[in-house]
Design a protein around this motif. Sequence first.
Motif, short mmCIF file in Angstrom:
data_model
loop_
_atom_site.label_atom_id
_atom_site.label_comp_id
_atom_site.label_asym_id
_atom_site.label_seq_id
_atom_site.Cartn_x
_atom_site.Cartn_y
_atom_site.Cartn_z
N ALA A 195 24.15 -18.32 33.87
CA ALA A 195 23.50 -19.10 34.94
C ALA A 195 24.53 -19.62 35.92
O ALA A 195 24.35 -19.53 37.15
CB ALA A 195 22.70 -20.25 34.33
N ASN A 196 25.62 -20.17 35.40
CA ASN A 196 26.66 -20.74 36.27
C ASN A 196 27.44 -19.65 37.00
O ASN A 196 27.83 -19.84 38.16
CB ASN A 196 27.61 -21.60 35.44
N GLU A 197 27.67 -18.52 36.36
CA GLU A 197 28.44 -17.45 36.98
C GLU A 197 27.68 -16.75 38.10
O GLU A 197 28.24 -16.43 39.15
CB GLU A 197 28.83 -16.41 35.92
N LEU A 198 26.39 -16.50 37.86
CA LEU A 198 25.62 -15.65 38.77
C LEU A 198 24.59 -16.40 39.61
O LEU A 198 23.89 -15.78 40.42
CB LEU A 198 24.92 -14.55 37.96
N GLY A 199 24.48 -17.69 39.42
CA GLY A 199 23.56 -18.47 40.25
C GLY A 199 22.10 -18.24 39.92
O GLY A 199 21.23 -18.44 40.78
N VAL A 200 21.81 -17.80 38.70
CA VAL A 200 20.43 -17.68 38.25
C VAL A 200 20.06 -18.91 37.44
O VAL A 200 20.90 -19.79 37.20
CB VAL A 200 20.21 -16.40 37.41
N ARG A 201 18.81 -18.99 37.01
CA ARG A 201 18.34 -20.15 36.26
C ARG A 201 17.84 -19.67 34.89
O ARG A 201 17.01 -18.77 34.82
CB ARG A 201 17.23 -20.86 37.05
N THR A 202 18.38 -20.24 33.83
CA THR A 202 18.04 -19.78 32.49
C THR A 202 17.43 -20.91 31.66
O THR A 202 17.76 -22.08 31.83
CB THR A 202 19.29 -19.24 31.75
N LEU A 203 16.54 -20.52 30.78
CA LEU A 203 15.89 -21.46 29.87
C LEU A 203 15.76 -20.77 28.52
O LEU A 203 15.24 -19.65 28.44
CB LEU A 203 14.51 -21.86 30.40
N VAL A 204 16.24 -21.41 27.45
CA VAL A 204 16.14 -20.87 26.09
C VAL A 204 15.18 -21.74 25.29
O VAL A 204 15.36 -22.96 25.22
CB VAL A 204 17.52 -20.83 25.40
N ILE A 205 14.17 -21.12 24.70
CA ILE A 205 13.15 -21.87 23.95
C ILE A 205 13.06 -21.35 22.53
O ILE A 205 12.79 -20.16 22.32
CB ILE A 205 11.77 -21.75 24.62
N ASN A 206 13.29 -22.22 21.54
CA ASN A 206 12.96 -21.94 20.15
C ASN A 206 11.52 -22.43 19.93
O ASN A 206 11.30 -23.62 19.70
CB ASN A 206 13.90 -22.67 19.20
N TRP A 207 10.57 -21.54 19.98
CA TRP A 207 9.17 -21.94 20.08
C TRP A 207 8.70 -22.78 18.90
O TRP A 207 7.92 -23.73 19.09
CB TRP A 207 8.28 -20.71 20.27
N ILE B 298 14.32 -17.11 28.02
CA ILE B 298 14.50 -16.50 26.70
C ILE B 298 13.53 -17.15 25.72
O ILE B 298 13.62 -18.35 25.45
CB ILE B 298 15.94 -16.65 26.21
N LEU B 299 12.59 -16.34 25.21
CA LEU B 299 11.68 -16.80 24.17
C LEU B 299 12.28 -16.37 22.83
O LEU B 299 12.13 -15.22 22.41
CB LEU B 299 10.29 -16.19 24.37
N ASN B 300 12.96 -17.28 22.18
CA ASN B 300 13.70 -16.94 20.97
C ASN B 300 12.84 -17.13 19.73
O ASN B 300 12.22 -18.18 19.54
CB ASN B 300 14.96 -17.81 20.86
N GLY B 301 12.82 -16.09 18.88
CA GLY B 301 12.01 -16.15 17.67
C GLY B 301 12.80 -16.41 16.42
O GLY B 301 12.23 -16.48 15.33
N HIS B 302 14.13 -16.55 16.53
CA HIS B 302 14.98 -16.70 15.34
C HIS B 302 16.02 -17.78 15.58
O HIS B 302 16.67 -17.80 16.62
CB HIS B 302 15.67 -15.37 15.02
N GLY B 303 16.18 -18.66 14.59
CA GLY B 303 17.08 -19.80 14.76
C GLY B 303 18.46 -19.56 14.17
O GLY B 303 19.05 -18.49 14.31
N GLY B 304 18.99 -20.57 13.49
CA GLY B 304 20.32 -20.47 12.91
C GLY B 304 21.38 -20.36 13.99
O GLY B 304 21.27 -20.92 15.08
N GLY B 305 22.43 -19.59 13.68
CA GLY B 305 23.53 -19.43 14.62
C GLY B 305 23.16 -18.71 15.89
O GLY B 305 23.85 -18.83 16.91
#
Length: 268
Positions: free
Chosen positions: A149-161, A129-136
């Motif tokens: 990620a935990n439910e489906l066995g995938v790998r997730t990464l969230v980035i506030n650039w 996830i390339l996130n362009g907006h912060g806050g909540g």
Amino acid sequence: MKYTLFLFCLSLSCCVFAQSPTTREMDRINWMEFAEFVPGNINTVLLPTGTLEPHGVINNGADNTAPFAMAKAIAEDLNAMIAPTLNYGITGSMAAFPGAFEISEEAYAPFIRDILKGLAKNKFKNIIILNGHGGGQTAVLQKVAAEVANELGVRTLVINWWSFASDVTLEVFKEDGGHAGLNETAYIQAIDPTLVHKERYNTDQATAYPKPNTWSAVPFPSSIGLYQEGQGYPNFDEKQAMEYFEKVNTKVLKLIQETIRKWDLAGL
């Protein structure tokens, strides 16, 4: 002999061509071509997320423009597809400005959850996830991404650039930035100068964000929020804008590559 050589070259060129899809954008690719590449040759997807809110003298959709352009810049090096941008988000204290939209957390969280589940259903292993907006919005994205990620066995990464690249801001500009400040304005300027309206700019449009437990105002009084008092005013320098754009993209690319490498190394 020449005919045989021609067929060999033609076959070779076809093989080379088939290594990459005709487009990296999921809303532009044909379903049959998608199936030829995912997940056999491509198992990473970039999801740009943002919102619509005021950004000084750049476009209201800067939080969407930036992560989508970033995704396009790094997708080839990551061998990744690009999911359609989620253009509406949890805007917060600037929701009262003209053209802004505010999606509630109660609506946003299940929506982003279903998007991530859909990407997993389409057999992507790495969801970035390339996130362009912060806050909540950041907290919601991190929470939901971890749960999926935990439910489906995938790998997730969230980035506030912009936060992740704060050191690049200091390197290029020698000072801190801000919401719609010199760093974000420069990034948009490098993408599309027509989205930057320098003729509308004046310093009264900027206010420094308050230190914790000092004051709070809703709506926030300015469409430019400075991280440090007296720093981060847009300078509209074209050369610095391009330098910043390229260095931010490189830093984000390296983080994603290193994270995937270590996921693989750990057998996750």
